[in-house]
Motif scaffolding. Structure first.
Motif, short mmCIF file in Angstrom:
data_model
loop_
_atom_site.label_atom_id
_atom_site.label_comp_id
_atom_site.label_asym_id
_atom_site.label_seq_id
_atom_site.Cartn_x
_atom_site.Cartn_y
_atom_site.Cartn_z
N ILE A 181 37.19 -3.05 0.06
CA ILE A 181 36.56 -2.64 -1.19
C ILE A 181 35.88 -3.84 -1.87
CG2 ILE A 181 37.03 -1.66 -3.49
CD1 ILE A 181 38.14 0.37 -1.73
N PHE A 182 34.73 -3.58 -2.42
CA PHE A 182 34.06 -4.56 -3.28
C PHE A 182 33.74 -3.86 -4.61
CE2 PHE A 182 29.66 -6.82 -3.92
CZ PHE A 182 30.18 -7.56 -5.00
N PRO A 183 34.56 -4.10 -5.66
CA PRO A 183 34.26 -3.51 -6.96
C PRO A 183 32.96 -4.09 -7.53
CG PRO A 183 36.53 -4.28 -6.89
CD PRO A 183 35.81 -4.87 -5.71
N THR A 184 32.15 -3.23 -8.12
CA THR A 184 30.83 -3.65 -8.62
C THR A 184 30.58 -3.12 -10.03
OG1 THR A 184 29.84 -1.68 -7.64
CG2 THR A 184 29.76 -3.68 -6.32
N GLU A 185 29.50 -3.59 -10.62
CA GLU A 185 29.12 -3.14 -11.96
C GLU A 185 28.50 -1.75 -11.85
OE1 GLU A 185 28.18 -5.86 -10.46
OE2 GLU A 185 28.82 -7.61 -11.62
N GLY A 186 29.32 -0.77 -11.53
CA GLY A 186 28.85 0.62 -11.39
C GLY A 186 28.21 0.87 -10.04
N GLY A 187 27.87 2.13 -9.82
CA GLY A 187 27.24 2.54 -8.57
C GLY A 187 25.84 1.95 -8.43
N SER A 188 25.16 1.77 -9.55
CA SER A 188 23.79 1.24 -9.51
C SER A 188 23.77 -0.16 -8.90
CB SER A 188 23.19 1.18 -10.91
OG SER A 188 23.43 2.36 -11.60
N ALA A 189 24.66 -1.02 -9.38
CA ALA A 189 24.72 -2.38 -8.84
C ALA A 189 25.10 -2.33 -7.37
CB ALA A 189 25.72 -3.23 -9.62
N ALA A 190 26.02 -1.42 -7.02
CA ALA A 190 26.44 -1.30 -5.62
C ALA A 190 25.22 -1.05 -4.73
CB ALA A 190 27.46 -0.16 -5.48
N MET A 191 24.37 -0.12 -5.16
CA MET A 191 23.19 0.22 -4.37
C MET A 191 22.24 -0.97 -4.23
SD MET A 191 23.14 3.03 -3.09
CE MET A 191 24.38 4.28 -3.14
N VAL A 192 22.00 -1.64 -5.32
CA VAL A 192 21.09 -2.78 -5.30
C VAL A 192 21.65 -3.87 -4.38
CG1 VAL A 192 20.10 -4.64 -6.71
CG2 VAL A 192 20.13 -2.30 -7.57
N TYR A 193 22.95 -4.14 -4.48
CA TYR A 193 23.56 -5.18 -3.65
C TYR A 193 23.45 -4.82 -2.16
CZ TYR A 193 25.88 -6.88 -7.96
OH TYR A 193 26.18 -7.35 -9.20
N ILE A 194 23.69 -3.54 -1.86
CA ILE A 194 23.66 -3.13 -0.45
C ILE A 194 22.24 -3.26 0.12
CG2 ILE A 194 23.90 -1.16 1.12
CD1 ILE A 194 26.21 -0.20 -0.78
N PHE A 195 21.26 -2.76 -0.62
CA PHE A 195 19.88 -2.85 -0.13
C PHE A 195 19.44 -4.30 0.02
CE2 PHE A 195 19.33 1.67 -0.76
CZ PHE A 195 18.43 1.97 0.24
N GLU A 196 19.81 -5.12 -0.94
CA GLU A 196 19.48 -6.54 -0.91
C GLU A 196 20.06 -7.19 0.36
OE1 GLU A 196 17.83 -7.56 -3.98
OE2 GLU A 196 17.20 -9.17 -2.62
N ALA A 197 21.34 -6.90 0.62
CA ALA A 197 22.01 -7.54 1.77
C ALA A 197 21.51 -6.98 3.10
CB ALA A 197 23.53 -7.37 1.65
N LEU A 198 21.23 -5.68 3.15
CA LEU A 198 20.70 -5.09 4.40
C LEU A 198 19.36 -5.74 4.73
CD1 LEU A 198 21.45 -1.27 3.93
CD2 LEU A 198 22.46 -2.78 5.66
N SER A 199 18.56 -5.95 3.70
CA SER A 199 17.24 -6.52 3.91
C SER A 199 17.34 -8.01 4.26
CB SER A 199 16.42 -6.29 2.64
OG SER A 199 15.28 -7.08 2.65
N HIS A 200 18.11 -8.73 3.47
CA HIS A 200 18.26 -10.17 3.68
C HIS A 200 18.84 -10.48 5.07
CE1 HIS A 200 20.59 -14.06 2.63
NE2 HIS A 200 19.36 -14.37 2.96
N ASN A 201 19.76 -9.60 5.52
CA ASN A 201 20.40 -9.83 6.81
C ASN A 201 19.65 -9.20 7.98
OD1 ASN A 201 23.19 -11.29 6.65
ND2 ASN A 201 22.98 -10.08 4.77
N LYS A 202 18.40 -8.78 7.72
CA LYS A 202 17.51 -8.29 8.79
C LYS A 202 18.00 -6.99 9.44
CE LYS A 202 15.36 -12.33 8.48
NZ LYS A 202 14.08 -12.42 7.77
N LEU A 203 18.92 -6.29 8.77
CA LEU A 203 19.36 -5.01 9.32
C LEU A 203 18.34 -3.93 8.96
CD1 LEU A 203 23.23 -5.12 8.79
CD2 LEU A 203 21.85 -5.98 10.68
N LEU A 204 17.62 -4.13 7.86
CA LEU A 204 16.46 -3.30 7.54
C LEU A 204 15.28 -4.24 7.38
CD1 LEU A 204 17.78 -0.74 4.86
CD2 LEU A 204 17.40 -0.36 7.31
N LYS A 205 14.22 -3.95 8.15
CA LYS A 205 13.04 -4.82 8.12
C LYS A 205 11.82 -4.03 7.65
CE LYS A 205 14.51 -7.89 11.81
NZ LYS A 205 14.42 -8.25 13.21
N ALA A 206 10.81 -4.75 7.18
CA ALA A 206 9.58 -4.11 6.75
C ALA A 206 9.08 -3.20 7.87
CB ALA A 206 8.53 -5.16 6.41
#
Ligand SMILES: *Cc1c(COP(=O)(O)O)cnc(C)c1O
Length: 564
Positions: A197-222
Motif C-alpha cells: 500500500i502507498f497512502p496518498t493525498e486522495g485518489g486524484s494524487a494516486a492517479m497523477v503519481y501512477i501516470f507520472e511513474a508509468l511514463s517516467h519508467n518507460k512503461l507507457l511511451k509517447a
C-alpha cells in the motif's frame, strides 16, 4: 491549470455578454452560438461548465433556493472517526508530556508501557473510548500486531513528530489498510498478505503519481495506446491527453442498454497487445455501476491474450455496490488499485486515499524487460536514492517520483493523515457482521435515488451493480415520454444540452452536471445523489418539469405560427 482558469474566465465573460444580448432579442433563452458551444465543449471540462451554472442559479428567475446536485461531495460525514481521532490525539499528547513538559514544549512518546497507559486512560463506558479499545483489540487479536508497537507507531504518527518512515507506508497502517481493502473490495479473495500500500493525498494524487511513474519508467511511451472505460469522470479522462504524455486513448464504452456493463465487442479491444493499459472507474462515475461477475471473468481471458496489459482501477465507489468485487481481486498481477476515503466517509478535505499493488506484478516484470538503454537511464535516475536501482520495485518508484526522486526521504503521506485512514478503516473492521455505517450510506443514496426516479416517472434500476451514488438521466427521453416524440425532436433542434442546463440553473435554480462532458450521450445529465436531501430530489424533478412545460408552450406557439 492556468490555461484552464483563463479559459473559464473568458467563457464566463462571453456568457455574461451573451445574456443581455439574448434578452434584448425578445427575452429569449440564453443560447450560445453552435460553433462557440462546440468549442466550449472541447475546451472546458464538465466541471467548469457547472461552475458557470452555479453562478446563474444564484440569481435564478423564479427566486427559488438553489439545488445543486452537480457535486460529488457527500452531504454526510462519519462522526465517530473524527471523535476518535481527536481523542487519540489527546492521549498521544499526554504521552509526549510524560517524556518532557515545559510550557508548550513536550517530548516524544515512549514505547515502554504505552499499552498499559492506554488501557488506564480509556473509559469503556465512553462511546469514543469504547471504539478505540475495540479498534486496538482488533489490531492485536485479529491482525496480530504487537500492542505497544501499534500504539507507539500510531501515537508518533498522530503527533507527526517524525518523517513518514518507511516513506511508502507506516507498517501498522499497511496491515490495517490491507484488512480494509480485503474486507470491502475483494469479495472473499485473500490478498492482504501479498498486497503493498502507498497512502496518498486522495485518489486524484494516486492517479497523477501512477501516470507520472508509468511514463517516467518507460512503461507507457509517447504513441502508446491506452484504453479508457467510458463514460468517465472528466478530469480523469484528461490525465492522459492534457498532461501531454503523448498517449493515444481509445474508448471502451458501456451504455445503459448494456446495464452500463462492458459488452463483448468493447472488451475484445483490450486483447490487442498494442493496448498497453486499461483505465477504469469501477463502480463507474457518472453511470455509477459496477462490472458484473461475467465481465470480470471475461477480463481474465483478455489478460491471457494480452498478458502485458496494465489495468488501473479506481474503486472509490466500491462500497456502494452490492457484493462488489474489484478487478484487482480477479487479476492481482496486472492490476493497480486506487481507493479513496473521500466519498464514503465525507472526507474530501482530508485528502486520503491509496494505491494498492501486488508484490508480484506486471510492472516489475516489464521493468526487467526494458531495453538496455532505458534501463541505463533509469539506473542513473534512481541511483541517488538506492544502491540497487535495477531492483527497485515499481511501487517504490511511484513513491520516489511523487517527490521528483531527489526528495524520496521526505515522501509519503503525512502521518496524522495515515492515522485518520486507520481510524476510518477500523470503524469498519471492528464489525464482524454488517457494518452499520456502510449500510446507512447505502440506504441513504438508495432512498434519494428511488425518490428521484419515482418523481421523474422513470423505472428504478434495482440491479446489484447499481451503486446509486450518481445517476445519468436522459432529458430527451423524459421530454418524449411526457409530450411525445415530436416535441423531443423539436427540443433537440432548438436547444443544446448546455442551453438546457443554463435554463435549468438560470430560471429554476437547479444545477446538474453536463453528461457529454463525461463522454455520455447527448441529452443526458448527471445527478449526484450524495449531496442533497431526499425531498430535494423530488423538488428537482418538479422544477425540471416546470422548465419542460415552458418549452412545450413555446413549441406549441411555434406550431400555431407555422400553421398560420
Ligand atoms: C470523487 C472521486 C474520487 C475521489 O478523489 P479524491 O482525490 O480522493 O477526493 C476518485 N475517483 C473518482 C472517479 C471520483 O469520482
Amino acid at each position: 491549470m492556468k490555461n484552464t482558469i483563463l479559459r473559464t474566465v473568458i467563457i464566463y465573460l462571453i456568457l455574461c455578454m451573451a445574456v443581455p444580448a439574448a434578452l434584448a432579442e425578445g427575452g429569449n433563452v440564453i443560447s450560445l452560438h453552435q460553433e462557440a458551444e462546440a468549442q466550449l465543449e472541447k475546451e472546458l471540462g464538465a466541471f467548469e461548465i457547472t461552475a458557470m451554472q452555479r453562478e446563474l442559479a444564484k440569481t435564478n428567475e423564479a427566486g427559488y433556493s438553489v439545488l445543486d446536485a452537480g457535486r460529488g461531495n457527500p452531504n454526510w460525514i462519519n462522526a465517530q472517526t473524527r471523535y476518535a481521532f481527536t481523542r487519540f490525539m489527546n492521549f498521544a499528547i499526554g504521552e509526549c508530556e510524560l517524556d518532557m513538559s515545559q510550557g508548550s514544549m513536550a517530548g516524544h512518546g515512549k514505547l515502554e508501557g504505552v499499552g498499559e497507559r492506554f488501557d488506564a486512560a480509556m473509559n469503556p463506558d465512553d462511546p469514543t473510548d469504547a471504539f478505540l479499545i475495540a479498534a486496538v483489540d482488533y489490531c492485536v487479536n485479529t491482525l496480530g500486531l504487537d500492542k505497544d508497537t501499534l500504539l507507539k507507531e500510531l501515537g508518533d504518527a498522530v503527533i507527526g513528530d517524525y518523517y513518514p518512515s518507511p516513506s511508502r507506508c507506516l507498517p501498522c497502517t499497511e496491515a490495517i489498510q490491507n484488512a480494509y481493502l480485503q474486507s470491502t473490495l475483494y469479495n472473499g479473495e485473500d490478498l492482504s498478505a501479498e498486497t503493498q500500500i502507498f497512502p496518498t493525498e486522495g485518489g486524484s494524487a494516486a492517479m497523477v503519481y501512477i501516470f507520472e511513474a508509468l511514463s517516467h519508467n518507460k512503461l507507457l511511451k509517447a504513441g502508446d495506446q491506452i484504453a479508457i472505460g467510458t463514460p468517465i469522470f472528466t478530469p480523469y479522462m484528461q490525465i492522459p491527453s492534457v498532461k501531454d504524455y503523448g498517449l493515444v486513448s481509445i474508448d471502451v464504452s458501456s451504455t445503459e442498454e448494456d446495464g452500463w456493463d462492458i459488452p463483448e465487442a468493447e472488451l475484445v479491444k483490450l486483447e490487442d497487445p498494442a493496448v498497453k493499459a486499461f483505465f477504469l472507474v469501477n463502480p463507474s462515475n457518472p453511470a455509477s455501476h459496477a462490472l458484473s461477475e461475467k465481465t470480470l471473468k471475461r477480463m481474465e481471458l483478455v489478460v491471457e491474450k494480452n498478458p502485458d496489459l496494465i489495468i488501473l482501477t479506481d474503486d472509490v465507489y466500491g462500497t456502494f455496490a452490492q457484493d462488489f468485487k474489484t478487478v484487482y481481486a480477479v487479476l492481482p498481477y496486472n492490476t493497480i488499485l486506487v481507493y479513496s476515503y473521500s466519498k464514503l466517509y465525507g472526507a474530501t478535505g482530508w485528502r486520503v486515499g491509496m494505491i494498492a499493488m501486488n508484490k508480484d506484478n506486471v510492472c516489475d516484470r516489464l521493468l526487467r524487460e526494458l531495453p538496455e538503454e532505458d534501463k541505463a537511464f533509469l539506473r542513473s535516475e534512481y541511483a541517488i536514492v538506492t544502491s540497487e536501482p535495477d531492483e527497485m520495485p515499481f511501487l517504490d518508484r511511484v513513491v520516489a517520483d511523487s517527490r521528483s526522486i531527489g526528495l524520496y526521504h521526505t515522501s509519503g503521506l503525512s502521518t496524522p493523515s495515515q492515522v485518520f485512514m486507520d481510524m476510518l478503516a477500523l470503524s469498519h473492521l471492528i464489525y464482524e457482521a454488517e457494518d452499520p455505517y456502510i449500510k446507512l450510506a447505502n440506504d441513504t443514496v438508495r432512498a434519494r435515488y428511488t425518490a428521484l426516479m419515482n418523481a421523474l416517472g422513470l423505472p428504478a434500476d434495482e440491479s446489484a451493480q447499481n451503486a446509486r451514488y450518481y445517476t445519468l438521466v436522459d432529458v430527451l427521453a423524459i421530454a418524449s415520454a411526457r409530450y411525445g416524440e415530436d416535441f423531443a425532436d423539436w427540443l433537440k433542434d432548438s436547444r443544446t444540452e448546455i442551453d438546457f442546463l443554463n435554463d435549468l440553473a438560470g430560471k429554476k435554480g437547479v444545477v446538474l452536471m453536463y453528461g457529454p462532458g463525461f463522454n455520455a450521450s447527448e441529452g443526458t445529465v448527471r445527478i449526484s445523489l450524495a449531496n442533497l436531501y431526499t425531498e430535494d430530489y423530488v423538488e428537482i424533478a418538479s422544477r425540471l418539469f416546470e422548465l419542460l412545460d415552458e418549452y412545450y408552450t413555446e413549441y406549441e406557439t411555434e406550431a400555431v405560427l407555422d400553421a398560420a
